[in-house]
Design a protein around this motif. Structure first.
Motif, PDB file in Angstrom:
ATOM      1  N   GLY A 173       0.815  -1.209   0.000  1.00 31.56           N
ATOM      2  CA  GLY A 173       0.000   0.000   0.000  1.00 31.56           C
ATOM      3  C   GLY A 173       0.850   1.261   0.000  1.00 31.56           C
ATOM      4  O   GLY A 173       0.536   2.235  -0.701  1.00 31.56           O
ATOM      5  N   GLN A 174       1.914   1.256   0.760  1.00 31.78           N
ATOM      6  CA  GLN A 174       2.812   2.411   0.790  1.00 31.78           C
ATOM      7  C   GLN A 174       3.496   2.607  -0.558  1.00 31.78           C
ATOM      8  O   GLN A 174       3.628   3.739  -1.044  1.00 31.78           O
ATOM      9  CB  GLN A 174       3.851   2.232   1.899  1.00 31.78           C
ATOM     10  N   LEU A 175       3.922   1.516  -1.172  1.00 32.21           N
ATOM     11  CA  LEU A 175       4.572   1.603  -2.484  1.00 32.21           C
ATOM     12  C   LEU A 175       3.590   2.051  -3.562  1.00 32.21           C
ATOM     13  O   LEU A 175       3.947   2.836  -4.454  1.00 32.21           O
ATOM     14  CB  LEU A 175       5.168   0.244  -2.852  1.00 32.21           C
ATOM     15  N   MET A 176       2.351   1.580  -3.470  1.00 34.88           N
ATOM     16  CA  MET A 176       1.353   1.992  -4.454  1.00 34.88           C
ATOM     17  C   MET A 176       1.025   3.464  -4.290  1.00 34.88           C
ATOM     18  O   MET A 176       0.793   4.182  -5.265  1.00 34.88           O
ATOM     19  CB  MET A 176       0.081   1.142  -4.314  1.00 34.88           C
ATOM     20  N   GLY A 177       1.009   3.952  -3.036  1.00 39.96           N
ATOM     21  CA  GLY A 177       0.791   5.379  -2.803  1.00 39.96           C
ATOM     22  C   GLY A 177       1.900   6.225  -3.394  1.00 39.96           C
ATOM     23  O   GLY A 177       1.673   7.381  -3.778  1.00 39.96           O
ATOM     24  N   ALA A 178       3.108   5.641  -3.489  1.00 38.96           N
ATOM     25  CA  ALA A 178       4.239   6.347  -4.097  1.00 38.96           C
ATOM     26  C   ALA A 178       4.340   6.059  -5.586  1.00 38.96           C
ATOM     27  O   ALA A 178       5.336   6.445  -6.219  1.00 38.96           O
ATOM     28  CB  ALA A 178       5.538   5.933  -3.403  1.00 38.96           C
ATOM     29  N   ALA A 179       3.341   5.385  -6.155  1.00 32.97           N
ATOM     30  CA  ALA A 179       3.298   5.049  -7.581  1.00 32.97           C
ATOM     31  C   ALA A 179       4.480   4.189  -8.001  1.00 32.97           C
ATOM     32  O   ALA A 179       4.990   4.303  -9.125  1.00 32.97           O
ATOM     33  CB  ALA A 179       3.234   6.316  -8.435  1.00 32.97           C
ATOM     34  N   SER A 180       4.945   3.306  -7.114  1.00 31.99           N
ATOM     35  CA  SER A 180       6.068   2.426  -7.416  1.00 31.99           C
ATOM     36  C   SER A 180       5.561   1.057  -7.856  1.00 31.99           C
ATOM     37  O   SER A 180       4.678   0.470  -7.211  1.00 31.99           O
ATOM     38  CB  SER A 180       6.958   2.266  -6.184  1.00 31.99           C
ATOM     39  N   TRP A 181       6.143   0.522  -8.932  1.00 27.69           N
ATOM     40  CA  TRP A 181       5.739  -0.792  -9.426  1.00 27.69           C
ATOM     41  C   TRP A 181       6.094  -1.906  -8.448  1.00 27.69           C
ATOM     42  O   TRP A 181       5.568  -3.020  -8.556  1.00 27.69           O
ATOM     43  CB  TRP A 181       6.384  -1.080 -10.777  1.00 27.69           C
ATOM     44  N   LEU A 182       6.952  -1.616  -7.482  1.00 27.60           N
ATOM     45  CA  LEU A 182       7.320  -2.629  -6.491  1.00 27.60           C
ATOM     46  C   LEU A 182       6.140  -3.029  -5.609  1.00 27.60           C
ATOM     47  O   LEU A 182       6.218  -4.019  -4.871  1.00 27.60           O
ATOM     48  CB  LEU A 182       8.473  -2.115  -5.628  1.00 27.60           C
ATOM     49  N   ALA A 183       5.049  -2.267  -5.692  1.00 31.35           N
ATOM     50  CA  ALA A 183       3.828  -2.675  -4.997  1.00 31.35           C
ATOM     51  C   ALA A 183       3.331  -4.023  -5.525  1.00 31.35           C
ATOM     52  O   ALA A 183       2.701  -4.793  -4.787  1.00 31.35           O
ATOM     53  CB  ALA A 183       2.746  -1.616  -5.172  1.00 31.35           C
ATOM     54  N   VAL A 184       3.618  -4.303  -6.784  1.00 31.08           N
ATOM     55  CA  VAL A 184       3.161  -5.556  -7.411  1.00 31.08           C
ATOM     56  C   VAL A 184       3.781  -6.782  -6.741  1.00 31.08           C
ATOM     57  O   VAL A 184       3.056  -7.665  -6.269  1.00 31.08           O
ATOM     58  CB  VAL A 184       3.444  -5.533  -8.929  1.00 31.08           C
ATOM     59  N   PRO A 185       5.124  -6.904  -6.679  1.00 31.82           N
ATOM     60  CA  PRO A 185       5.679  -8.082  -5.995  1.00 31.82           C
ATOM     61  C   PRO A 185       5.370  -8.119  -4.503  1.00 31.82           C
ATOM     62  O   PRO A 185       5.243  -9.202  -3.923  1.00 31.82           O
ATOM     63  CB  PRO A 185       7.188  -7.966  -6.248  1.00 31.82           C
ATOM     64  N   ALA A 186       5.235  -6.953  -3.863  1.00 32.77           N
ATOM     65  CA  ALA A 186       4.902  -6.935  -2.442  1.00 32.77           C
ATOM     66  C   ALA A 186       3.523  -7.548  -2.210  1.00 32.77           C
ATOM     67  O   ALA A 186       3.330  -8.352  -1.286  1.00 32.77           O
ATOM     68  CB  ALA A 186       4.955  -5.514  -1.897  1.00 32.77           C
ATOM     69  N   ALA A 187       2.558  -7.183  -3.050  1.00 33.92           N
ATOM     70  CA  ALA A 187       1.216  -7.748  -2.924  1.00 33.92           C
ATOM     71  C   ALA A 187       1.207  -9.228  -3.292  1.00 33.92           C
ATOM     72  O   ALA A 187       0.525 -10.039  -2.658  1.00 33.92           O
ATOM     73  CB  ALA A 187       0.236  -6.975  -3.808  1.00 33.92           C
ATOM     74  N   ALA A 188       1.957  -9.605  -4.332  1.00 42.15           N
ATOM     75  CA  ALA A 188       2.036 -11.011  -4.738  1.00 42.15           C
ATOM     76  C   ALA A 188       2.671 -11.861  -3.639  1.00 42.15           C
ATOM     77  O   ALA A 188       2.283 -13.018  -3.433  1.00 42.15           O
ATOM     78  CB  ALA A 188       2.833 -11.141  -6.030  1.00 42.15           C
ATOM     79  N   PHE A 189       3.631 -11.300  -2.925  1.00 37.14           N
ATOM     80  CA  PHE A 189       4.261 -12.004  -1.812  1.00 37.14           C
ATOM     81  C   PHE A 189       3.218 -12.338  -0.742  1.00 37.14           C
ATOM     82  O   PHE A 189       3.153 -13.457  -0.240  1.00 37.14           O
ATOM     83  CB  PHE A 189       5.366 -11.137  -1.223  1.00 37.14           C
ATOM     84  N   GLY A 190       2.384 -11.352  -0.412  1.00 37.94           N
ATOM     85  CA  GLY A 190       1.327 -11.591   0.564  1.00 37.94           C
ATOM     86  C   GLY A 190       0.327 -12.621   0.096  1.00 37.94           C
ATOM     87  O   GLY A 190      -0.115 -13.481   0.870  1.00 37.94           O
TER      88      GLY A 190
END
Length: 229
Positions: free
Chosen positions: A110-127
């Motif tokens: 959520g924090q990465l998505m708020g910063a418009a970072s594509w790293l939100a994708v692997p973080a969510a997939a990890f969960g």
């Protein structure tokens, strides 16, 4: 007179609550990430298809996201396996710890998505990978809460067997149907919340996982409960 069917043990009934709620979380998270980055995160099948498509189109950015989903999902499942030490559903396993870690992963996403970072994708997939590996087997029934292909297949098989007059155990059909309904509801909620507060949308499932993990540990890891298992 035939004997009435035995009720499910008390601990088992939590599957009918926890399973659909986990599926709701997965459906919600997957839709939010699809809306933001056009990449599915609650399963790997779609990401593998994107690998071929993005490679053919030389879309390095999208290819990187698709590859990160597969790797992060794998690592999340591995962490759950390390924490729970088994795939058979048992309340003695440390599911609460996994859910807390999953909530942290969604918080980071959520924090990465708020910063418009594509790293939100692997973080969510990890969960999502962590969640899907929580309990994959119960009384011979395959349980998956982050993607519905196996769930729909099993529902179809059970309906076919029932149509042939075979006994199928209606609790199986009921549990799978509730998990499917939970995932579907999660997708609608994801769209509803995502359209209004996309940058904050992932904090809702993150909080739910953290709260659920703490509650699970408090409820099922008491000495009195463990002594009865």
């Amino acid at each position: 007179m035939s004997n009435p069917p035995k009720p499910l043990p008390q601990a088992d009934r939590w599957l009918f609550i926890g399973g659909p709620l986990l599926a709701l979380v997965a459906g919600y998270v997957n839709v939010v990430l699809l809306m933001s980055f056009s990449v599915p995160v609650s399963h790997v099948t779609g990401s593998l298809a994107h690998l071929a498509l993005d490679g053919a189109k030389h879309d390095a950015h999208h290819l990187r996201m698709a590859a990160s989903v597969a790797l992060a999902f794998l690592l999340g499942a591995a962490l759950t396996g390390f924490c729970t030490e088994g795939q058979m559903f048992q309340h003695r396993r440390r599911y609460g710890v996994v859910m807390i870690l999953q909530g942290i992963a969604f918080t980071v996403a959520g924090q990465l998505m708020g910063a418009a970072s594509w790293l939100a994708v692997p973080a969510a997939a990890f969960g999502c990978g962590m969640q899907n590996a929580l309990a994959s087997s119960y009384r011979g029934l395959n349980l998956r809460t982050t993607h519905m292909t196996g769930i729909v297949t099993d529902i179809g098989v059970l309906l076919g067997l029932r149509a042939r007059g075979q006994k199928i155990g209606l609790w199986r059909l009921g549990l799978l149907s509730l998990i499917f309904a939970g995932y579907l509801l999660g997708t609608f909620l994801g769209v509803l919340v995502g359209e209004r507060a996309m940058s904050l949308a992932l904090f809702l499932p993150a909080g739910a996982c953290l709260f659920g993990g703490v509650g699970y540990l408090a409820l099922f890891h008491r000495p009195r409960f463990r002594a009865t298992q």
